[in-house]
Design a protein around this motif. Structure first.
Motif, PDB file in Angstrom:
ATOM      1  N   UNK A 249     -21.620 -11.678 -31.700  1.00 23.00           N
ATOM      2  CA  UNK A 249     -20.977 -11.192 -30.488  1.00 23.00           C
ATOM      3  C   UNK A 249     -19.716 -10.425 -30.859  1.00 23.00           C
ATOM      4  N   UNK A 250     -19.236  -9.642 -29.914  1.00 22.34           N
ATOM      5  CA  UNK A 250     -17.971  -8.942 -30.068  1.00 22.34           C
ATOM      6  C   UNK A 250     -17.120  -9.152 -28.832  1.00 22.34           C
ATOM      7  N   UNK A 251     -15.804  -9.161 -29.023  1.00 25.90           N
ATOM      8  CA  UNK A 251     -14.871  -9.446 -27.940  1.00 25.90           C
ATOM      9  C   UNK A 251     -13.943  -8.257 -27.710  1.00 25.90           C
ATOM     10  N   UNK A 252     -13.522  -8.108 -26.458  1.00 25.57           N
ATOM     11  CA  UNK A 252     -12.443  -7.186 -26.117  1.00 25.57           C
ATOM     12  C   UNK A 252     -11.483  -7.919 -25.196  1.00 25.57           C
ATOM     13  N   UNK A 253     -10.199  -7.935 -25.578  1.00 26.45           N
ATOM     14  CA  UNK A 253      -9.190  -8.630 -24.774  1.00 26.45           C
ATOM     15  C   UNK A 253      -7.841  -7.991 -25.023  1.00 26.45           C
ATOM     16  N   UNK A 254      -7.132  -7.711 -23.923  1.00 26.79           N
ATOM     17  CA  UNK A 254      -5.826  -7.077 -24.023  1.00 26.79           C
ATOM     18  C   UNK A 254      -4.745  -8.031 -23.509  1.00 26.79           C
ATOM     19  N   UNK A 255      -3.590  -7.942 -24.133  1.00 32.06           N
ATOM     20  CA  UNK A 255      -2.475  -8.818 -23.800  1.00 32.06           C
ATOM     21  C   UNK A 255      -2.141  -8.699 -22.314  1.00 32.06           C
ATOM     22  N   UNK A 256      -2.037  -9.848 -21.635  1.00 30.44           N
ATOM     23  CA  UNK A 256      -1.744  -9.821 -20.203  1.00 30.44           C
ATOM     24  C   UNK A 256      -0.625 -10.783 -19.822  1.00 30.44           C
ATOM     25  N   UNK A 257       0.192 -11.171 -20.805  1.00 26.78           N
ATOM     26  CA  UNK A 257       1.265 -12.122 -20.537  1.00 26.78           C
ATOM     27  C   UNK A 257       2.293 -11.619 -19.541  1.00 26.78           C
ATOM     28  N   UNK A 258       2.425 -10.299 -19.414  1.00 21.87           N
ATOM     29  CA  UNK A 258       3.401  -9.739 -18.469  1.00 21.87           C
ATOM     30  C   UNK A 258       2.738  -9.041 -17.286  1.00 21.87           C
ATOM     31  N   UNK A 376     -18.793 -14.590 -37.897  1.00 19.58           N
ATOM     32  CA  UNK A 376     -19.976 -14.278 -37.099  1.00 19.58           C
ATOM     33  C   UNK A 376     -19.636 -13.410 -35.884  1.00 19.58           C
ATOM     34  N   UNK A 377     -18.358 -13.088 -35.716  1.00 14.06           N
ATOM     35  CA  UNK A 377     -17.929 -12.382 -34.516  1.00 14.06           C
ATOM     36  C   UNK A 377     -17.041 -11.190 -34.883  1.00 14.06           C
ATOM     37  N   UNK A 378     -17.059 -10.176 -34.019  1.00 11.61           N
ATOM     38  CA  UNK A 378     -16.201  -9.009 -34.199  1.00 11.61           C
ATOM     39  C   UNK A 378     -15.181  -8.922 -33.077  1.00 11.61           C
ATOM     40  N   UNK A 379     -14.019  -8.402 -33.397  1.00 15.00           N
ATOM     41  CA  UNK A 379     -12.970  -8.161 -32.404  1.00 15.00           C
ATOM     42  C   UNK A 379     -13.002  -6.665 -32.102  1.00 15.00           C
ATOM     43  N   UNK A 380     -13.673  -6.275 -31.025  1.00 10.88           N
ATOM     44  CA  UNK A 380     -13.933  -4.859 -30.771  1.00 10.88           C
ATOM     45  C   UNK A 380     -12.655  -4.129 -30.396  1.00 10.88           C
ATOM     46  N   UNK A 381     -11.917  -4.658 -29.436  1.00 12.34           N
ATOM     47  CA  UNK A 381     -10.638  -4.075 -29.004  1.00 12.34           C
ATOM     48  C   UNK A 381      -9.704  -5.213 -28.627  1.00 12.34           C
ATOM     49  N   UNK A 382      -8.468  -5.188 -29.147  1.00 13.66           N
ATOM     50  CA  UNK A 382      -7.533  -6.281 -28.891  1.00 13.66           C
ATOM     51  C   UNK A 382      -6.105  -5.761 -28.977  1.00 13.66           C
ATOM     52  N   UNK A 383      -5.267  -6.193 -28.047  1.00 14.29           N
ATOM     53  CA  UNK A 383      -3.827  -5.946 -28.184  1.00 14.29           C
ATOM     54  C   UNK A 383      -3.109  -7.281 -28.082  1.00 14.29           C
ATOM     55  N   UNK A 384      -2.056  -7.450 -28.856  1.00 12.50           N
ATOM     56  CA  UNK A 384      -1.325  -8.719 -28.812  1.00 12.50           C
ATOM     57  C   UNK A 384       0.109  -8.532 -28.317  1.00 12.50           C
ATOM     58  N   UNK A 385       0.392  -7.364 -27.764  1.00 12.68           N
ATOM     59  CA  UNK A 385       1.717  -7.103 -27.216  1.00 12.68           C
ATOM     60  C   UNK A 385       1.679  -5.859 -26.350  1.00 12.68           C
ATOM     61  N   UNK A 386       2.813  -5.565 -25.727  1.00 16.81           N
ATOM     62  CA  UNK A 386       2.921  -4.407 -24.838  1.00 16.81           C
ATOM     63  C   UNK A 386       3.299  -3.154 -25.629  1.00 16.81           C
ATOM     64  N   UNK A 387       3.682  -2.092 -24.924  1.00 18.23           N
ATOM     65  CA  UNK A 387       4.009  -0.817 -25.572  1.00 18.23           C
ATOM     66  C   UNK A 387       5.073  -1.020 -26.645  1.00 18.23           C
ATOM     67  N   UNK A 388       4.813  -0.436 -27.794  1.00 20.72           N
ATOM     68  CA  UNK A 388       5.717  -0.565 -28.939  1.00 20.72           C
ATOM     69  C   UNK A 388       6.107   0.811 -29.450  1.00 20.72           C
ATOM     70  N   UNK A 389       7.374   1.150 -29.332  1.00 22.14           N
ATOM     71  CA  UNK A 389       7.912   2.422 -29.804  1.00 22.14           C
ATOM     72  C   UNK A 389       7.056   3.605 -29.338  1.00 22.14           C
ATOM     73  N   UNK A 390       6.773   3.617 -28.036  1.00 17.76           N
ATOM     74  CA  UNK A 390       6.045   4.726 -27.443  1.00 17.76           C
ATOM     75  C   UNK A 390       4.559   4.732 -27.705  1.00 17.76           C
ATOM     76  N   UNK A 391       3.966   3.573 -28.082  1.00 15.13           N
ATOM     77  CA  UNK A 391       2.535   3.511 -28.375  1.00 15.13           C
ATOM     78  C   UNK A 391       1.992   2.167 -27.900  1.00 15.13           C
ATOM     79  N   UNK A 392       0.785   2.152 -27.376  1.00 15.64           N
ATOM     80  CA  UNK A 392       0.103   0.889 -27.113  1.00 15.64           C
ATOM     81  C   UNK A 392      -0.809   0.622 -28.296  1.00 15.64           C
ATOM     82  N   UNK A 393      -0.410  -0.291 -29.155  1.00 15.81           N
ATOM     83  CA  UNK A 393      -1.162  -0.584 -30.370  1.00 15.81           C
ATOM     84  C   UNK A 393      -2.383  -1.429 -30.038  1.00 15.81           C
ATOM     85  N   UNK A 394      -3.516  -1.087 -30.655  1.00 14.41           N
ATOM     86  CA  UNK A 394      -4.782  -1.776 -30.424  1.00 14.41           C
ATOM     87  C   UNK A 394      -5.403  -2.103 -31.775  1.00 14.41           C
TER      88      UNK A 394
END
Length: 699
Positions: A249-258, A376-394
């Motif tokens: 399986x593969x996962x996609x999850x973006x940071x949503x703490x804020x 056994x798993x892939x991390x397809x798209x993930x962010x662990x924080x918000x915008x950083x120095x003018x970029x959303x890192x993934x």
């Protein structure tokens, strides 16, 4: 307690921000009490609660660091706003932004005749140099990354004066082509070249690096790779031999703490998206063997200089890097497969080669514990924080053979001369924040290989607004920049469209339709992909613009949260760029209802000009969908019946109609139809290789 302000300060020097707040900041009203992580901003008050520990009129300023940048929040303890509260917070933010502005550092000019690449870059990128020194080919790879960034910056910063490398043949001599096809670029180029060599064409591949050496790893699904098997390039057994890992399986999850509660998304599971890691070295080696067995040639360590185009062929000038000797070779057609750094692509489109780019860095490594990441798993798209120095890192993470992992860090970026996008800055981020993303000690990891590049995108309005050809010259892959802005890059786009490109090119060569008007019919344009460029635009922070730090994660969680709540086949169809007009509009309306701020956000980030430009893409998507509905059911069968008469008598018309027929499949399928197509491909694989039935998808 109420949050009043949340901002990102584009500096990794969090202690410098804290020191400024403690020592230099002078609030207009109230007084400050310094704390280890910020400031207590106190105002005179009369307490209604004797003995209260924190007055209701106090503001708390809190700093923290993640992703090599600094974040600041201000909270009010009481329920009632303070006098002039909004103005005071606005003044604080303005003072902070003046003190810590956004910067876009460029790599230094260096002279490698006087020092090594490590010594030259260590003062600027210490983490990058440190960890590249641990890699077997680290010095060469760092030189390559530096060279690529310098060349990219030059092409972006001087877009009106691209280097000319394509010229008309100055003399009137008639060329006698030595080859049918000359490919410049040996990564994606050799895949296409091997297919054409297998069809009997005399092929040459020119590669600047040692052949088979890649700074990217590739992932795909079984159903999509099936096209290479159907074309005869690989057998099912050969395909199995180049699989480095197949995931459950593969996962996609973006940071949503804020994010607010309605924009906190579930994990999106995609078991058949990019779920096969391909050993790129084995794949290229096998393609090279097949090309040579069919009579083709590969010149590696050979740099393209220029090409001269005549009426009967092309004359290509190259330089052997090991000896400095120049070589000239002739062919019927030149194929530009040089990718993002292609000077041909820049000249072809008058300096407007790309609208967007994903600066991407990463590495192949081992040593991350299975308790941290199950291979056994892939991390397809993930962010662990918000915008950083003018970029959303993934992030992306894909296990490969044994305990090796391929990790990527990237961001969506507008092409801007003031801020072209930096690989070396991204690498400094990558090595610094990897422990935040996946718990590990980078010093204890085994670093195998660097993976990096600029992945371009083009905001297409209609099928003809971008040139992919001169007379006797055709661009493919990243040089054509016709891939999806979401998940699939040059490799995925080429594989999915290889049958189409091969058939059309075969017709053009057989009928000698090698003028630009004919070659421009050979393109991988899909109107359903073109309409999604506004989505990638919404994932960029425009240069010079300040967005709320959580903005892009909120947008990503809107879309991916929506897909996570849809039936599996809908998400699979959308991410693989096979969605149709009805699916797109249904999901767009649901997203706007789920997050009413979505359209104003996109308007703010894209601007009125691009938003109106996108309406053109949407119009063509709708029109193409209507045309496909009207023609797809009968035109391919009619053309098959007319081929014997139409092709020899009207070859130009035949090529145009054939290209039009292929375009009918580029406006998307219904989710169930696309799922059925994938099931058929999987069944072919199961029949050929006795794959376990659990690979079958369920509705």
């Amino acid at each position: 307690m109420k949050e009043l302000l949340y901002i990102e300060l584009p500096t990794p020097e969090t202690q410098a921000v804290l020191a400024w707040l403690h020592d230099q900041w002078r609030p207009e009203l109230g007084q400050k009490l310094n704390t280890p992580d910020g400031v207590r901003w106190q105002f005179p008050h009369k307490s209604s609660q004797p003995g209260e520990r924190i007055p209701e009129t106090e503001l708390s300023i809190f700093l923290w660091s993640v992703q090599r940048t600094t974040y600041l929040k201000v909270f009010r303890w009481g329920k009632i706003p303070l006098p002039q509260e909004r103005r005071l917070l606005g003044k604080l933010e303005a003072d902070l932004r003046q003190q810590f502005p956004q910067r876009y550092p460029a790599p230094p000019d260096i002279d490698l005749s006087q020092q090594s690449i490590f010594s030259a870059l260590a003062p600027y990128y210490p983490q990058t140099v440190h960890f590249f020194q641990k890699m077997p080919q680290g010095e060469q790879d760092l030189q390559r990354a530096y060279w690529w960034e310098k060349r990219w910056r030059e092409s972006v910063c001087t877009p009106q004066n691209p280097k000319s490398v394509v010229f008309p043949l100055t003399n009137s001599q008639t060329l006698a082509p030595e080859y049918d096809l000359i490919y410049i670029g040996g990564a994606l180029g050799v895949i296409h070249a091997a297919v054409m060599a297998g069809r009997g064409y005399n092929v040459l591949v020119v590669e600047r690096l040692g052949f088979g050496r890649m700074n990217r790893e590739w992932n795909i699904s079984r159903a999509e790779f099936q096209s290479l098997i159907d074309l005869g390039l690989f057998t099912p057994d050969e395909f199995e031999s180049i699989i480095a890992r197949e995931y459950r399986d593969g996962f996609s999850k973006f940071f949503d703490g804020n994010n607010p509660p309605h924009l906190k998304a579930n994990i999106l599971y995609t078991p058949t998206v990019l779920n096969i890691a391909v050993d790129s070295g084995k794949l290229l080696k096998l393609c090279g063997e097949k090309l040579r067995a069919a009579g083709g040639e590969i010149w590696d360590f050979t740099e393209f200089s220029r090409v001269e185009i005549g009426e009967t062929g092309v004359q290509v000038h190259t330089t052997a890097l090991e000896t400095g000797m120049t070589k000239t070779v002739t062919g019927r057609l030149l194929i530009d497969a040089m990718g993002t750094a292609s000077p041909i692509a820049w000249q072809l489109n008058g300096g407007r080669a790309f609208d967007s780019v994903c600066p991407t860095v990463g590495a192949v490594l081992s040593g991350i514990s299975p308790q941290v990441w199950n291979p056994e798993y892939g991390d397809v798209l993930n962010s662990h924080g918000d915008i950083s120095r003018g970029r959303q890192l993934i992030w992306e993470l894909f296990p490969i053979e044994e305990d090796n992992l391929t990790l990527y860090l990237f961001h969506y970026h507008q092409v801007n001369p003031e801020n072209p996008g930096s690989l070396l800055e991204m690498y400094e981020d990558f090595f610094s924040i990897l422990p935040e993303y996946r718990r590990c000690d980078p010093e204890q990891l085994v670093w195998k290989k660097a993976t990096f590049g600029y992945i371009p995108g083009h905001f297409t309005v209609g099928g003809g607004d971008r040139k992919v050809a001169f007379d006797r010259l055709l661009a493919i892959g990243d040089a054509a920049s016709l891939q999806s802005p979401l998940v699939f890059t040059g490799f995925g786009s080429l594989v999915r469209n290889l049958g189409r490109l091969t058939h059309l090119l075969d017709v053009a060569l057989q009928q000698d339709l090698l003028q630009a008007q004919h070659l421009n019919q050979i393109r991988a344009y899909q109107s359903n992909i073109a309409v999604t460029w506004l989505f990638s635009k919404g994932m960029m922070v425009p240069t010079g613009q300040i967005l709320p730090p959580e903005r892009i994660n909120a947008m990503l969680n809107t879309f991916f949260g929506l897909l996570a709540n849809e039936p599996y086949e809908v998400a699979d169809t959308f991410i693989k760029d096979r969605f149709n007009w009805l699916t797109f509009n249904r999901l767009a309306l649901k997203a706007a209802f789920m997050n009413p701020a979505l359209i104003p956000w996109i308007w703010e980030q894209a601007g009125a000009k691009d938003f109106i430009r996108w309406l053109g893409s949407y119009f063509w998507f709708g029109l193409d969908s209507l045309i496909a509905w009207a023609f797809r059911g009968w035109l391919p069968q009619v053309l098959a019946g007319l081929q014997g008469w139409l092709e020899p008598n009207y070859p130009g018309l035949w090529l145009r109609l054939l290209s039009f027929s292929y375009s009918l499949t580029g406006v998307g399928d219904s989710p169930h139809f696309a799922l059925d197509q994938q099931q058929q491909a999987l069944r072919r694989q199961q029949k050929a290789n006795a794959l376990p039935p659990e690979v079958e998808l369920s509705r």
